[in-house]
Design an enzyme around this catalytic site. Structure first.
Site, PDB file in Angstrom:
ATOM      1  N   HIS A   1      -1.747   8.450 -11.290  1.00 39.11           N
ATOM      2  CA  HIS A   1      -2.867   8.959 -11.915  1.00 39.11           C
ATOM      3  C   HIS A   1      -2.641  10.326 -12.277  1.00 39.11           C
ATOM      4  CE1 HIS A   1      -4.897   5.123 -11.918  1.00 39.11           C
ATOM      5  NE2 HIS A   1      -5.061   5.089 -10.619  1.00 39.11           N
TER       6      HIS A   1
ATOM      7  N   ASP B   1      -3.020   6.851  -5.144  1.00 41.09           N
ATOM      8  CA  ASP B   1      -3.232   5.171  -5.436  1.00 41.09           C
ATOM      9  C   ASP B   1      -2.541   4.827  -6.672  1.00 41.09           C
ATOM     10  OD1 ASP B   1      -4.983   6.816  -6.623  1.00 41.09           O
ATOM     11  OD2 ASP B   1      -6.226   5.044  -7.333  1.00 41.09           O
ATOM     12  N   GLU B   2      -2.010   3.682  -6.760  1.00 41.25           N
ATOM     13  CA  GLU B   2      -1.604   3.004  -7.955  1.00 41.25           C
ATOM     14  C   GLU B   2      -0.591   3.754  -8.743  1.00 41.25           C
ATOM     15  OE1 GLU B   2      -5.479   0.483  -9.528  1.00 41.25           O
ATOM     16  OE2 GLU B   2      -5.335   2.354 -10.448  1.00 41.25           O
ATOM     17  N   ALA B   3       0.395   4.035  -7.913  1.00 42.06           N
ATOM     18  CA  ALA B   3       1.748   4.585  -8.327  1.00 42.06           C
ATOM     19  C   ALA B   3       2.620   3.352  -8.678  1.00 42.06           C
ATOM     20  CB  ALA B   3       2.188   5.615  -7.427  1.00 42.06           C
TER      21      ALA B   3
END
Length: 592
Positions: free
Chosen positions: A192, A250-252
């Site tokens: 992000h 998060d969400e890598a």
């Protein structure tokens, strides 16, 4: 027999000695109190001396400062990706007000998340929201600045055109301190990072050139840029106290593929490969935060990457001693985390945070608030905590109730703050009353705080027709009038006979229509367009005190715009068709 002369002489002698002794005592007291507490060493600007008395339970400041120096030196030396922390000037601050402790309560900490990467509120509105959540019983906020922070130096070119000024930020932090709200900053440090990596000049710092969301972890310069963001935020927040700091992570979705990362893995990742790379990066970032913010500052990170890494690697790096995972699940039944997933996290992390949602977590294009959805999510977290907290040595630290503005920097706006305020207060009451699951109680409390006569939960309908909370007029216009108008327009267009027969897509494309019906069609569509324009004007006026013009334009363009454009295009097309006096021969070649 003692003579009177002797007695007088003896008395005078004692009196003189007493005066001399008293003078010496007063002089000694003045001398000692004229020096600063702790000696001159406490006045020198350094990482150790900058610890704020409000950050943590500082019962022995000297020993904690010594720990900070030793800890910072040790951790920076250990970290291969770390850069030297930048010393910041010590700032004098007043002590934080003390808040009634929630120790022993079901949730000891209840934080409300403010995501500023979309529809950031103007400062007066922001301050009003802080007062509302403090009244509602929140213990603090999670503040995700992203591009709204007043970045300086090499980061200045990445800030939003509407970014807050330093005075704005201080006003927000001052109000939070007055309200006794803990403030936890959030700076993304892994995934992000689109707000930095989306530009041509920063493409070189991406893990994959096609995706501007993940940082190339092996890039020393890229990591240095992220650490500079951390340093700037810590420098501004530190005078107010930083009990915790959230590093995102998060969400890598893809990492370990850029040239520098592959090189790092070849030299350092014999065990664990790219997972070791990611974990080493997280440890380096956490150490850097503690080096600048203070040894007692807790470092938080989202759980979704951590849960997929090998527990043995996490244990080898002793990540559980430096990071507290925040387990987010925004589903109604907490379906993304099962017993095994919690057990795996508990192997290495002695405590965790729960994370629910009050808005922005239904689907990416959701703009109307479905309060029941979020209420169900927050209620089911109560049962999840009961079932899972025993797995963790120190249980749950608290809950963070998130309010996402966009799914990521590139996405459209979700429910804006006025849409989510009722859900925010309702779910804050749900957390405060836990483990009590009485819906009547929580809804009644929420209604009272919001200034509503009642609290109705039914789909995307209004919770009440009359409330006094700031932003209610925006909520009522959009969730009420605009939602009804959009539905009505579609229904009216679909059942109007002249529009169906002579104003449809085929007629407009191939220039064949019946002029006789145009006047009726035009009046009908103009009436709908007028209604749409009226709602748009009311909504724009109501939003103006709360949001920047760019936010208002984006929200209306995306949500009222399609209906408005459709109606005004109909008007233009009907007027164009009405000018025709000769029409083409049938049949027409259909152009797909």
């Amino acid at each position: 027999m003692i003579s009177g002369r002797y007695v007088r002489r003896r008395t005078m002698d004692l009196l003189v000695k007493g005066v001399i002794l008293t003078t010496l005592i007063v002089f000694f007291i003045q001398m000692t109190t004229s020096y600063p507490k702790g000696g001159y060493k406490r006045q020198e600007p350094s990482i150790a001396t900058e610890q704020q008395i409000s950050v943590s339970k500082r019962e022995n400041q000297k020993s904690e400062a010594d720990k900070d120096v030793e800890y910072s030196q040790k951790q920076v030396e250990e970290s291969k990706l770390a850069v030297q922390p930048v010393a910041v000037t010590e700032k004098k601050t007043s002590p934080m007000p003390t808040r009634k402790s929630r120790k022993g309560e079901f949730y000891e900490n209840i934080l409300i998340h403010f995501d500023l990467k979309g529809a950031p509120p103007k400062v007066p509105y922001f301050l009003d929201l802080l007062r509302l959540i403090a009244k509602g019983g929140a213990t603090g906020i999670l503040l995700e600045w992203e591009d709204m922070f007043p970045w300086t130096g090499e980061l200045e070119k990445f800030k939003n055109s509407d970014a807050y000024s330093l005075d704005d930020v201080k006003a927000i932090l001052d109000e939070a301190r007055t309200l006794q709200l803990d403030v936890i900053p959030l700076v993304q440090t892994f995934g992000h990072l689109e707000w930095i990596l989306k530009y041509e000049e920063t493409r070189k710092y991406r893990e994959n050139d096609a995706y501007p969301n993940v940082l190339c972890l092996g890039s020393v310069e890229g990591v240095k840029l992220v650490k500079e963001a951390l340093r700037q935020v810590i420098d501004v927040h530190k005078p107010y106290g930083i009990p915790s700091f959230h590093i995102g992570a998060d969400e890598a979705f893809e990492f370990g593929v850029c040239a520098e990362s592959l090189e790092w893995i070849r030299h350092n990742g014999a065990e664990g490969g790219k997972q070791m790379l990611a974990l080493a990066h997280l440890k380096s970032i956490a150490q850097y935060v503690k080096a600048l913010a203070g040894y007692s500052t807790r470092v938080l990170a989202w759980h979704d990457m951590l849960k997929d890494f090998q527990p043995s690697l996490i244990r080898k790096l002793d990540l559980g001693a430096i990071i507290e995972p925040v387990v987010w699940d925004y589903s109604e039944n907490i379906v993304t985390m099962n017993d095994h997933s919690f057990a795996v996290i508990a192997e290495n992390f002695p405590t965790m945070w729960a994370s629910s949602a009050f808005k922005g977590a239904n689907f990416p294009a959701a703009t109307f608030s479905d309060v029941r959805h979020y209420e169900t999510n927050n209620r089911n977290w109560i049962g999840t905590k009961k079932q899972q907290q025993g797995k963790f040595q120190n249980g749950f630290r608290g809950i963070i109730i998130t309010g996402w503005q966009r799914y990521d920097h590139m996405a459209m706006l979700c429910e804006i703050l006025p849409m989510g305020t009722a859900s925010l207060i309702l779910n804050l009451q749900t957390a405060l009353n836990a483990p009590n699951m009485d819906q009547t109680l929580t809804r009644g409390q929420a209604a009272k705080i919001l200034g509503c006569p009642g609290f109705n939960v039914a789909g995307t309908g209004l919770i009440s027709n009359q409330c006094t909370f700031k932003g209610f007029d925006v909520y009522a216009i959009y969730q009420g009038q605009a939602q009804n108008m959009i539905k009505d327009v579609e229904q009216e267009l679909s059942k109007n006979h002249p529009m169906m027969g002579w104003g449809n897509r085929y007629n407009r494309r191939y220039n064949i229509s019946q002029n006789w019906y145009h006047r009726e069609m035009l009046g009908f569509v103009r009436n709908l367009a007028g209604r749409c324009d009226q709602v748009e004007t009311s909504l724009r006026n109501a939003m103006k005190p709360l949001f920047f013009d760019n936010t208002i334009d984006e929200f209306i363009y995306e949500n009222i715009g399609p209906t408005s454009e459709k109606l005004h295009n109909y008007i233009d097309e009907i007027q164009r068709l009405d000018q025709l006096r000769a029409w083409p021969k049938r049949n027409f070649p259909i152009k797909i």
